[in-house]
Design a protein around this motif. Structure first.
Motif, PDB file in Angstrom:
ATOM      1  N   LEU A 228       0.826  -1.205   0.000  1.00  0.00           N
ATOM      2  CA  LEU A 228       0.000   0.000   0.000  1.00  0.00           C
ATOM      3  C   LEU A 228       0.866   1.265   0.000  1.00  0.00           C
ATOM      4  N   VAL A 229       1.941   1.258   0.762  1.00  0.00           N
ATOM      5  CA  VAL A 229       2.844   2.414   0.786  1.00  0.00           C
ATOM      6  C   VAL A 229       3.486   2.594  -0.581  1.00  0.00           C
ATOM      7  N   ASN A 230       3.939   1.491  -1.203  1.00  0.00           N
ATOM      8  CA  ASN A 230       4.549   1.586  -2.524  1.00  0.00           C
ATOM      9  C   ASN A 230       3.550   2.072  -3.576  1.00  0.00           C
TER      10      ASN A 230
ATOM     11  N   LEU B 224       2.809   5.790  -2.977  1.00  0.00           N
ATOM     12  CA  LEU B 224       3.970   6.596  -3.374  1.00  0.00           C
ATOM     13  C   LEU B 224       4.070   6.681  -4.897  1.00  0.00           C
ATOM     14  N   ALA B 225       3.864   5.555  -5.556  1.00  0.00           N
ATOM     15  CA  ALA B 225       3.898   5.552  -7.026  1.00  0.00           C
ATOM     16  C   ALA B 225       2.774   6.403  -7.597  1.00  0.00           C
TER      17      ALA B 225
ATOM     18  N   GLY C 172      13.135   4.674  -8.705  1.00  0.00           N
ATOM     19  CA  GLY C 172      13.109   5.268  -7.365  1.00  0.00           C
ATOM     20  C   GLY C 172      12.555   4.301  -6.326  1.00  0.00           C
ATOM     21  N   LEU C 173      11.432   3.641  -6.660  1.00  0.00           N
ATOM     22  CA  LEU C 173      10.857   2.656  -5.732  1.00  0.00           C
ATOM     23  C   LEU C 173      11.783   1.460  -5.542  1.00  0.00           C
ATOM     24  N   LEU C 174      12.436   1.045  -6.627  1.00  0.00           N
ATOM     25  CA  LEU C 174      13.380  -0.063  -6.517  1.00  0.00           C
ATOM     26  C   LEU C 174      14.538   0.311  -5.599  1.00  0.00           C
ATOM     27  N   PHE C 175      15.052   1.518  -5.721  1.00  0.00           N
ATOM     28  CA  PHE C 175      16.143   1.974  -4.866  1.00  0.00           C
ATOM     29  C   PHE C 175      15.698   2.072  -3.404  1.00  0.00           C
ATOM     30  N   ILE C 176      14.553   2.690  -3.176  1.00  0.00           N
ATOM     31  CA  ILE C 176      14.040   2.840  -1.798  1.00  0.00           C
ATOM     32  C   ILE C 176      13.787   1.477  -1.163  1.00  0.00           C
TER      33      ILE C 176
ATOM     34  N   LEU D 185       3.672  10.109  -7.109  1.00  0.00           N
ATOM     35  CA  LEU D 185       4.694  10.535  -8.077  1.00  0.00           C
ATOM     36  C   LEU D 185       4.120  10.625  -9.491  1.00  0.00           C
ATOM     37  N   HIS D 186       3.243   9.695  -9.854  1.00  0.00           N
ATOM     38  CA  HIS D 186       2.611   9.744 -11.178  1.00  0.00           C
ATOM     39  C   HIS D 186       1.703  10.975 -11.311  1.00  0.00           C
ATOM     40  N   HIS D 187       1.059  11.338 -10.188  1.00  0.00           N
ATOM     41  CA  HIS D 187       0.194  12.510 -10.193  1.00  0.00           C
ATOM     42  C   HIS D 187       1.012  13.778 -10.486  1.00  0.00           C
ATOM     43  N   PHE D 188       2.267  13.811 -10.031  1.00  0.00           N
ATOM     44  CA  PHE D 188       3.124  14.968 -10.288  1.00  0.00           C
ATOM     45  C   PHE D 188       3.893  14.830 -11.593  1.00  0.00           C
ATOM     46  N   ALA D 189       3.464  13.953 -12.476  1.00  0.00           N
ATOM     47  CA  ALA D 189       3.994  13.772 -13.831  1.00  0.00           C
ATOM     48  C   ALA D 189       5.454  13.332 -13.856  1.00  0.00           C
TER      49      ALA D 189
END
Length: 153
Positions: free
Chosen positions: A88-90, A93-94, A110-114, A97-101
């Motif tokens: 749910l957190v991932n 967050l995704a 970024g998610l893979l790194f985090i 981030l998608h909402h901010f284009a």
């Protein structure tokens, strides 16, 4: 002639010996039936003691088995809950981030790194905990032996 104290002690010893001899003579010898009965009673008492101890061991084993089962189920439930929360957190967050284009490749990397950093931290914490929680450290803690400090790597 002997002193008075020596005469009195000899008299007392003789009197005590006579009393012991009379008491021994008045006590009858045990019969074979009495000895067999006492031995049988002792055997039954020992059998009962062992059956009680065995019942106690079986109850403790059942308790340990149930506690292991409860611990395993609680661990699985906590793992499932953590996985759901992690997902749910991932996802949130995704989506943010998608909402901010932000480009999808950047979101994925970024998610893979985090997630990789958080997994590495979790692995490091678990491996340190595993070195601290071992049978030898528990025995040392119970016996009061000095335990070497675990160095931070």
């Amino acid at each position: 002639m002997q002193p008075a104290n020596d005469n009195m002690s000899a008299y007392t010893e003789t009197k005590t010996d006579c009393a012991d001899a009379q008491q021994t003579a008045s006590t009858p010898d045990p019969t074979v039936e009495e000895i067999v009965e006492l031995a049988t009673d002792a055997l039954h008492a020992k059998q009962y003691e062992w059956s009680v101890k065995w019942a106690w061991v079986k109850a403790e084993a059942r308790l340990v088995r149930k506690s292991i089962l409860v611990t395993a189920l609680a661990t699985l439930a906590a793992f499932a809950l953590a996985c759901c929360c992690w997902l749910l957190v991932n996802i949130s967050l995704a989506a943010t981030l998608h909402h901010f284009a932000v480009p999808l490749v950047a979101i994925a990397l970024g998610l893979l790194f985090i997630n990789g950093v958080l997994c590495w931290l979790a692995w490091r914490t678990a491996s340190k905990a595993l070195t601290l929680v071992s049978l030898s450290s528990i025995v040392d803690a119970v016996t009061g032996s000095n335990q070497e400090a675990v160095s931070d790597d």
